[in-house]
Design an enzyme around this catalytic site. Structure first.
Site, PDB file in Angstrom:
ATOM      1  N   HIS A  57       0.625  -1.290  -0.068  1.00 49.90           N
ATOM      2  CA  HIS A  57       0.122  -0.020   0.011  1.00 49.90           C
ATOM      3  C   HIS A  57       0.816   1.291   0.075  1.00 49.90           C
ATOM      4  O   HIS A  57       2.005   1.092   0.255  1.00 49.90           O
ATOM      5  CB  HIS A  57      -0.891  -0.134   1.374  1.00 49.90           C
ATOM      6  CG  HIS A  57      -1.987  -0.915   1.010  1.00 49.90           C
ATOM      7  ND1 HIS A  57      -3.028  -1.121   1.965  1.00 49.90           N
ATOM      8  CD2 HIS A  57      -2.303  -2.086   0.136  1.00 49.90           C
ATOM      9  CE1 HIS A  57      -3.863  -2.158   1.660  1.00 49.90           C
ATOM     10  NE2 HIS A  57      -3.275  -2.639   0.587  1.00 49.90           N
ATOM     11  N   GLU A  59       1.336   3.893   2.046  1.00 51.94           N
ATOM     12  CA  GLU A  59       2.029   4.125   3.368  1.00 51.94           C
ATOM     13  C   GLU A  59       3.113   3.226   3.520  1.00 51.94           C
ATOM     14  O   GLU A  59       4.386   3.781   3.815  1.00 51.94           O
ATOM     15  CB  GLU A  59       0.870   3.803   4.544  1.00 51.94           C
ATOM     16  CG  GLU A  59      -0.280   4.495   4.355  1.00 51.94           C
ATOM     17  CD  GLU A  59      -1.434   3.703   4.045  1.00 51.94           C
ATOM     18  OE1 GLU A  59      -2.666   4.017   4.291  1.00 51.94           O
ATOM     19  OE2 GLU A  59      -1.336   3.064   2.879  1.00 51.94           O
ATOM     20  N   CYS A  84      -5.665   1.189   6.358  1.00 50.92           N
ATOM     21  CA  CYS A  84      -6.292   0.189   6.711  1.00 50.92           C
ATOM     22  C   CYS A  84      -6.049  -0.503   8.054  1.00 50.92           C
ATOM     23  O   CYS A  84      -4.627  -0.330   8.664  1.00 50.92           O
ATOM     24  CB  CYS A  84      -6.061  -1.106   5.673  1.00 50.92           C
ATOM     25  SG  CYS A  84      -4.568  -1.587   5.377  1.00 50.92           S
ATOM     26  N   ALA A 163     -20.881   8.449 -29.070  1.00 49.89           N
ATOM     27  CA  ALA A 163     -20.695   9.438 -29.885  1.00 49.89           C
ATOM     28  C   ALA A 163     -21.829   9.820 -30.648  1.00 49.89           C
ATOM     29  O   ALA A 163     -22.863   8.843 -31.113  1.00 49.89           O
ATOM     30  CB  ALA A 163     -19.696   9.313 -30.931  1.00 49.89           C
ATOM     31  N   GLU A 295     -20.670   1.201 -23.581  1.00 49.62           N
ATOM     32  CA  GLU A 295     -20.454   1.668 -24.911  1.00 49.62           C
ATOM     33  C   GLU A 295     -21.578   0.999 -25.940  1.00 49.62           C
ATOM     34  O   GLU A 295     -21.280   0.891 -26.922  1.00 49.62           O
ATOM     35  CB  GLU A 295     -19.269   1.186 -25.513  1.00 49.62           C
ATOM     36  CG  GLU A 295     -17.832   1.890 -24.727  1.00 49.62           C
ATOM     37  CD  GLU A 295     -16.594   1.885 -25.507  1.00 49.62           C
ATOM     38  OE1 GLU A 295     -16.806   1.849 -26.619  1.00 49.62           O
ATOM     39  OE2 GLU A 295     -15.681   1.836 -25.050  1.00 49.62           O
ATOM     40  N   GLY A 297     -25.831  -0.718 -26.384  1.00 53.02           N
ATOM     41  CA  GLY A 297     -26.442   0.086 -27.225  1.00 53.02           C
ATOM     42  C   GLY A 297     -27.339   1.128 -26.643  1.00 53.02           C
ATOM     43  O   GLY A 297     -27.809   1.163 -25.602  1.00 53.02           O
TER      44      GLY A 297
END
Length: 352
Positions: A57, A59, A84, A163, A295, A297
């Site tokens: 981690h 730290e 943690c 888009a 992405e 439909g």
């Protein structure tokens, strides 16, 4: 939550934590993005960030960087997320901070994960560490928006991306029997940016027609990074085995109503009820998927928008005009940001 921003140097060093933490995007999930800085006599003597899931981690990396470990006993550690206090893939960071006799820890925000959730701060305080919490809290939450959404809403952070033409269409009217081919609306630089986004998220989701019409790979090719988990909704298994998404190059889940089986890296998951999107989000939550880039439909977009199951929308407006075709979905919320990408305009929405 009241922020503790009264001391200028706290903000300065916390911003450095945020800068460091960003480098882990796309590599640490389902862990959060964390940066840590050690300051002695108002100078940074050590810094680090969480580089990869399962590894040390932030730290720990910051402490390891300090050449003269004796200075730790007179230093302040800055970290954007509560350290943690539990044994996971690595030992508790609180134990190392206490062992090194670091007298003060400045924390950006508490950890929303129930196995941490204040326990790290409490453990440090009980050991006599001076803990200053809630420094640049909003910025710290924004950096870990995926992590906070996952733990607070019990689902992945959902990003919608499409888009559309300048006259509001996202596609021409096409039929499955027509030849497969991509009908580009955005420019090449915008498409490269999309690959960068794919590398930053854990999963990418699309539906049957997008695969049938465009035969996309849904991988990272125009940017450096990991390809996301491919998630495909194909209720009746209409997609042919020759499709690019079945190349077994990337882990793929096909949610359907017919069968449950595994073929290499491709898993076919049989849905149990009609609320397929809801069930899919539940499954992704149990599998610790923190974020999904959607992405297509159009039906998927409209379902997620209608049910407020989205957090961010990134929409490219291209120069083309179709005059007729498949209308782009509508988002009824204020624009968060806009950006010009050559001939395209990128519009960002947030569902707050």
């Amino acid at each position: 939550m009241i922020e503790n921003n009264s001391i200028p140097e706290h903000r300065i060093f916390m911003r450095r934590c945020l800068e460091l933490a960003t480098s882990g995007l796309g590599y640490v999930a389902p862990n959060p993005l964390v940066g840590a800085v050690l300051v002695y006599n108002n100078e940074i003597i050590g810094e680090g960030f969480h580089r990869k899931y399962g590894e040390a981690h932030a730290e720990v990396n910051a402490i390891r960087m300090v050449a003269d470990q004796s200075k730790l006993e007179k230093s302040t550690m800055y970290v954007n997320l509560e350290p943690c206090a539990h044994m996971g893939k690595t030992p508790p960071c609180t134990d190392l901070i206490i062992e090194k006799n670091i007298p003060r820890v400045v924390v950006g925000t508490s950890d929303p994960n129930s196995i941490v959730a204040g326990k790290g701060i409490q453990k440090l305080k009980q050991a006599g560490v001076d803990v200053i919490a809630n420094v640049l809290t909003e910025e710290c939450r924004e950096l870990n928006k995926r992590f906070f959404t996952y733990h607070e809403k019990k689902r992945p952070y959902i990003i919608l991306k499409w888009a559309q033409t300048s006259d509001g269409f996202m596609d021409l009217v096409r039929k499955p029997a027509e030849p497969v081919g991509v009908n580009w609306i955005s420019n090449s630089l915008s498409r490269k940016l999309v690959h960068k986004w794919r590398a930053e998220e854990q999963a990418i989701l699309t539906g049957t027609n997008t695969i049938l019409y465009d035969d996309p790979e849904l991988t990272v090719r125009l940017w450096e990074g990991n390809s996301p988990l491919r998630i495909i909704i194909d209720r009746n298994l209409c997609i042919p085995k020759s499709a690019n998404v079945f190349d077994n190059s990337v882990a793929t889940i096909v949610f359907n109503e017919k069968t449950g089986k595994v073929n290499g890296k491709t898993e076919f998951f049989k849905l149990k009820h009609d609320n397929s999107i809801g069930q899919i989000l539940e499954i992704l939550y149990t599998r610790e998927i923190l974020s999904v880039l959607v992405e297509g439909g159009k039906q998927i977009f409209e379902y997620l928008i209608r049910n407020k199951l989205w957090d961010e929308a990134r929409i490219f407006i291209g120069e083309k005009k179709f005059k007729k075709g498949l209308k782009a979905p509508a988002i009824d919320t204020a624009i968060r940001d806009t950006e010009k990408i050559l001939s395209d305009e990128l519009i960002i929405y947030r569902n707050l």
